[in-house]
Scaffold this motif. Structure first.
Motif, mmCIF file in Angstrom:
data_model
loop_
_atom_site.group_PDB
_atom_site.id
_atom_site.type_symbol
_atom_site.label_atom_id
_atom_site.label_comp_id
_atom_site.label_asym_id
_atom_site.label_seq_id
_atom_site.Cartn_x
_atom_site.Cartn_y
_atom_site.Cartn_z
ATOM 1 N N SER A 21 0.856 -1.178 0.000
ATOM 2 C CA SER A 21 0.000 0.000 0.000
ATOM 3 C C SER A 21 0.894 1.230 0.000
ATOM 4 C CB SER A 21 -0.883 0.014 1.253
ATOM 5 O OG SER A 21 -1.534 1.263 1.376
ATOM 6 N N HIS A 22 0.500 2.234 -0.755
ATOM 7 C CA HIS A 22 1.307 3.456 -0.796
ATOM 8 C C HIS A 22 1.392 4.126 0.573
ATOM 9 C CE1 HIS A 22 -2.791 4.902 -1.660
ATOM 10 N NE2 HIS A 22 -2.430 5.945 -0.949
ATOM 11 N N SER A 23 0.508 3.762 1.488
ATOM 12 C CA SER A 23 0.520 4.376 2.820
ATOM 13 C C SER A 23 1.779 4.018 3.615
ATOM 14 C CB SER A 23 -0.735 3.995 3.611
ATOM 15 O OG SER A 23 -0.773 2.603 3.836
ATOM 16 N N GLU A 24 2.489 2.961 3.223
ATOM 17 C CA GLU A 24 3.723 2.615 3.934
ATOM 18 C C GLU A 24 4.832 3.641 3.714
ATOM 19 O OE1 GLU A 24 5.954 -0.755 1.344
ATOM 20 O OE2 GLU A 24 3.882 -1.230 1.886
ATOM 21 N N LEU A 25 4.645 4.559 2.768
ATOM 22 C CA LEU A 25 5.636 5.616 2.525
ATOM 23 C C LEU A 25 5.296 6.924 3.232
ATOM 24 C CD1 LEU A 25 6.193 5.111 -1.305
ATOM 25 C CD2 LEU A 25 7.622 4.276 0.568
ATOM 26 N N LEU A 26 4.146 6.994 3.887
ATOM 27 C CA LEU A 26 3.674 8.263 4.428
ATOM 28 C C LEU A 26 4.441 8.742 5.648
ATOM 29 C CD1 LEU A 26 -0.158 7.953 3.841
ATOM 30 C CD2 LEU A 26 1.595 9.028 2.414
ATOM 31 N N ASP A 27 5.281 7.901 6.228
ATOM 32 C CA ASP A 27 6.123 8.379 7.320
ATOM 33 C C ASP A 27 7.265 9.248 6.786
ATOM 34 O OD1 ASP A 27 7.303 6.116 6.122
ATOM 35 O OD2 ASP A 27 8.486 5.699 7.919
ATOM 36 N N ARG A 28 7.604 9.095 5.507
ATOM 37 C CA ARG A 28 8.701 9.867 4.902
ATOM 38 C C ARG A 28 8.249 10.870 3.861
ATOM 39 N NH1 ARG A 28 12.798 6.033 2.330
ATOM 40 N NH2 ARG A 28 10.979 4.764 1.911
#
Length: 74
Positions: free
Chosen positions: A47-54
């Protein structure tokens, strides 16, 4: 720095992009997601949400059904 502040565009497949992401060398990305299932192949992410921390994310739908995901570093 090798790029001396200039833009560098990445070409290649999922493995290439994952290497640059894992090395934290990506500042901005534009990913076009088409609503088509091709069957086999590598996934860029679950899921693209795994990149939202960066990254910040802006998702822009288009009339063709393609969604443009625009990521930029936090």
């Amino acid at each position: 720095m090798a790029a001396d502040g200039k833009d560098v565009r990445l070409g290649g497949g999922v493995a290439t992009l994952r290497e640059f992401l894992d090395a934290d060398l990506v500042d901005t990305m534009h990913i076009a997601v088409a609503p088509v299932e091709l069957g086999r192949g590598e996934r860029l992410w679950k899921s693209h949400s795994e990149l939202l921390d960066r990254f910040h994310l802006d998702a822009v739908p288009s009339p063709s059904g393609v969604t443009h995901l625009l990521f930029w570093r936090r």
